[in-house]
Design a protein around this motif. Sequence first.
Motif, mmCIF file in Angstrom:
data_model
loop_
_atom_site.group_PDB
_atom_site.id
_atom_site.type_symbol
_atom_site.label_atom_id
_atom_site.label_comp_id
_atom_site.label_asym_id
_atom_site.label_seq_id
_atom_site.Cartn_x
_atom_site.Cartn_y
_atom_site.Cartn_z
ATOM 1 N N SER A 94 60.759 -0.189 -23.261
ATOM 2 C CA SER A 94 61.921 -0.818 -22.670
ATOM 3 C C SER A 94 63.134 -0.496 -23.539
ATOM 4 O O SER A 94 63.025 -0.323 -24.744
ATOM 5 C CB SER A 94 61.706 -2.328 -22.596
ATOM 6 O OG SER A 94 62.892 -2.950 -22.162
ATOM 7 N N PRO A 109 65.017 4.374 -25.038
ATOM 8 C CA PRO A 109 63.986 3.341 -25.070
ATOM 9 C C PRO A 109 63.025 3.543 -26.233
ATOM 10 O O PRO A 109 62.798 4.673 -26.668
ATOM 11 C CB PRO A 109 63.243 3.535 -23.748
ATOM 12 C CG PRO A 109 64.114 4.387 -22.919
ATOM 13 C CD PRO A 109 64.969 5.190 -23.829
ATOM 14 N N LYS B 268 64.619 -8.039 -17.479
ATOM 15 C CA LYS B 268 63.830 -7.129 -18.312
ATOM 16 C C LYS B 268 63.148 -7.872 -19.453
ATOM 17 O O LYS B 268 62.048 -7.526 -19.868
ATOM 18 C CB LYS B 268 64.726 -6.044 -18.906
ATOM 19 C CG LYS B 268 65.096 -4.954 -17.923
ATOM 20 C CD LYS B 268 65.947 -3.929 -18.632
ATOM 21 C CE LYS B 268 66.399 -2.841 -17.672
ATOM 22 N NZ LYS B 268 67.313 -1.899 -18.335
ATOM 23 N N ASP B 328 56.353 0.082 -17.431
ATOM 24 C CA ASP B 328 56.802 -1.301 -17.269
ATOM 25 C C ASP B 328 56.389 -1.861 -15.912
ATOM 26 O O ASP B 328 56.336 -3.073 -15.723
ATOM 27 C CB ASP B 328 58.327 -1.394 -17.393
ATOM 28 C CG ASP B 328 58.783 -1.301 -18.839
ATOM 29 O OD1 ASP B 328 57.904 -1.313 -19.727
ATOM 30 O OD2 ASP B 328 59.993 -1.204 -19.076
#
Lengths: 295, 794
Positions: A94, A109, B268, B328
Amino acid sequence: MKQTRSKIISSVLIVMMLMGVMVSSAVAAQVTVSVHVDGKPVKFPDAKPYSEDNRVMIPIRFVSEALGAKVSYNKERVVTIEQGTKKITMKVNSDTVTVDSVIKKLDVPARLQQNRTYVPLRFVSEALGAGVGWNQQKHLVTITTATAEGEKPTPTPIPGTSEDNNMFTKGFKWQEGYTKLAKILFVNNMKVSNGKLTFTLPKEAKATKFTLKDAVNLTPGSTYSYELGKGKGFISFTQLYPGRESQEGYSIALDSSFNEDLGKLFGHITNDAIVVNMSTAATLSEVQDLALKLN
Amino acid sequence: MIKKKWMFPLAFVLSLLINSIASAATEPMLKQYTGWSYGDNYGKFSGYVPALEKQVEANPWQLAQWAGMFTFADKNTRVVPNYDVFNVKKKPEDDKFDKENGFGLVYKSTESLGVLFDSIWAGQTGITTKQREHFRKQFSESANDPIFKKGHDFYYTLEEFHPFLRTSGIVQRMGIKFNKAQKVNENSYRALYDVSAWPELKVTTGNTLTINYLSYGFTERDIRIVATAKGKFPDFTNAVSLTEGKLIHTSKEKQAGTVQVLAKDLVKTLGKDVDIILEDGYGRTVIQSITLPDDQTLDFVPTKLTFTKNGQLWVKIRYDGNDVISSDYIHKNGIPNIAGIKIGGALTNEFTMGSRFTDISQTLVKGTIFNVYLGKINVGTKPGKYYIKATTLINNPNHQERALESPAAAYTNNEIKGEWMIEVEEPKNDMVALSVTTSPDSITKGGQTVITAKVKNDGTNGQNDVLIRFFDNTKKIYETRKTFEAGQTLTIGSFKWTGSSTGIHNITVSVDPEKEKPDKNRSNNVATTGCSVSSSASGSGGECNNPEAKGEWSISYPVITGYPTKTYEHYYTNTEGVRNWYTISYTDYNDPIWENRNVQYKENLTISAEVNTKQGIATDLKRPKESDRESRGSWEIIPYAKKNGKNANEITRAGYGIELKVKTDYFTDWESKVPNGLEGTAYPIGGTYYGPEAVYATFYTPNGKMERQVKLERTSGDRNNATWELPLQTITSDSGKAYQSRKYMTSVNAADGYYRIKLSTGPSGMNGLVACVTKQVQILGSVYDDVQNLRRVN
């Protein structure tokens, strides 16, 4: 401990294995980079720092540990770095990092490669508060911590645990100008023997014996003998100074751990009483010695 | 109505107040920590006395009871009846305690502050237990604040061992302000407090969260606004600051403000469901749970479903959405895809297969196309048409490990269907047994015939080493292997075969009897013919008396009795990549089951004969007639026969003729019982069997010598039921007149006695049956007797 560590490592390994295929293309264009923290080279046992697309990527664990930070992973693939009170959390892959509850964005990231989490070098300077230098020719990263520059971290007192928070101070003090009672109470009067405090209440003085249940005023001129020990309470003495703003007074604990703070200083003793004046405390023996020196 | 509504809660509150006042009237709040009661007075009070504006060290004090009156923002007042107040003498020698200078103290311990908290906030509504506990804890832990030590204006010790905090000072940490002391009468005082309002929060969701807040207080304070995952409060461990990590410092009684933050940043870090929490610096919190707008689009769309020639099912998936880090949103095991398969046509089956797609780049980029293998469908080798329907669900929305798609509607476009027809063609080759012949097709036992077959490879590919086998009925008599070009017809043989047993022999040629070669139609792999093997008997010569001959034989017919049930296997690949096999049974109509059936046939032949000398025709001299010429001896023979009980027509003179009438009857049931199999089997062997082609009459003189053999003519009937007579011949009489006659003329010199006539058929039917019968004619005198006698008469 070993088990926990091996669990962490194995879970990281699993994640890495899964990621391995995806990152293989990125590895191709890497240039090896050296890292110095406060002038000392950081050893990277497996994964090495590298430069990619003009960004230096470093394995966060070794650099963070070199900076004195703790690094841990959890099941949610969140990397937590703690350096003193500073806390950084970041999700693998992330571009969002939380530094002390503030969201910060990485320009690249965080990545998993070779079983390690890589972050851009800039992250080190921004998140860990370290100075970062980059020598393009030598491919050398120099990291300088604030400590190395001469500043010492100030320990933050934790409420309720410091001795400073004790309501008593060890080291007995007299109230200046108010010592008449002391001389007749502590010199040739008050004594401890066989676990008992015996004294004759001076005629000029007042006294009250307190427990948590009751309070009894004592009669001046009378002699009293009280057992020392748990739950025995304390005796408060005062003597008026006519025309003066204050008066002389002492509180003598029959129970050396009458309250928590007193107990912390003296523990549980039965062969002496504790005298308190103006929040300063000492054993009766010490006070009597001091009283002998009074004019 | 309105009055009633208000009356009840008001009465309830009042009753609570009265009760609490009554029960606690004599119990100071500090009682449990000191043992003191209201009215107690002792000697050592140390700390700052507001009315005196100075620190005192050891002044006498008195404990008094006031009422604490806490007035809230809504103007409601909560009463703390055991509000502990200390009256301190200005000078130790003063006679009285100065009530006017009294002020409240609370014992310095977390427990004691908790009790004070409860007495003030007991009635607070609109907050959760957790919020209350958080506030209470925050406040009660003030007791441990190291700032409160000797010298601090809010810190006191009584009798050295009992620490206290000034009530008006410490309640500031709850957002409460001391207003004033109020004397009600000589013995009654109140401490009046104002309680600031509870903070307020309003969050407007959108791509940007807008948080409007109001916070109240009377002191400098730091307001904190954070977000946590929903339900985490009071755990702020992973809270995200909405004010960039800074606290909102204020000393305003009413602090209003607006905070804005990008929703996607929070998503997020914390996920969609979050709590927005404001803490007003006192521990008072306001929490608003929100669901963050999911502005992030993640959509997997199937665009094409392909079924390849080798049975692989593939689907193309396009990613429509924001560029994201794939891990993710995609489970480590990959994107789960399933396909429901229905197969119709040559076989029927229904199953589900699937796969996990893992070959995904680190970053998902909008427009990326994935080519995803779903599995393999193998319909096997059974010829026919297969109709395959596939309903494919990519990123199976019902799978626990599906990839995240957003918004929720993005899961509704995950289906794609396809239909295909695939044909498994029959083998190209067809071996055909065109014919088998025997030459000759009729032999006598022990004789030989030449057998030849014609076999065609009716296909587009050549065939090597094709086994060709010949049978006599069921017995193998010859085999060979031949190589055929595509479309080629070969003559197989010839070879000689000896008929070692009489009867019809079914000669069969079978192509590829062991089924070694692909063959689209095995029902044409057999050809048959019949070969008759007869006994070697001939119809001539020899005497016999066998008027009825019989024969029988059996024949073996190849018959298609049915079709084999074969198993056929196909498979599909499941989600783990394992092949699942299915076994299907089917009937192979192109590979019939041949069996041999024996059938018994029979035949018989009868012969009967009549002789006629015509001497039974009486003559009349007075009325002579034409026929008298054939019965010249009748004048004597008729009486003779009559006298001896004989048939005059079976007696004649030497030199006269004999007429014969022979009847033959032949019957056979040949091929009336051909087995009735499938596909027109059995094939009739063919051929027809008849009665004799010839009948022979052999004449023996009375002295036993064979005189002559005459082949009779069939004068009526057919080939099975016929009448035979002597051939027609022209006879010239003495008068020179010619006659047509079917007679055998006996020798004029023949002695009296019996002419014997053996009548025998030629070989008949399948078995060459021969039937024979013997007749006799008596010779009585000769033609000369009639001449003289005739003369005598004349």
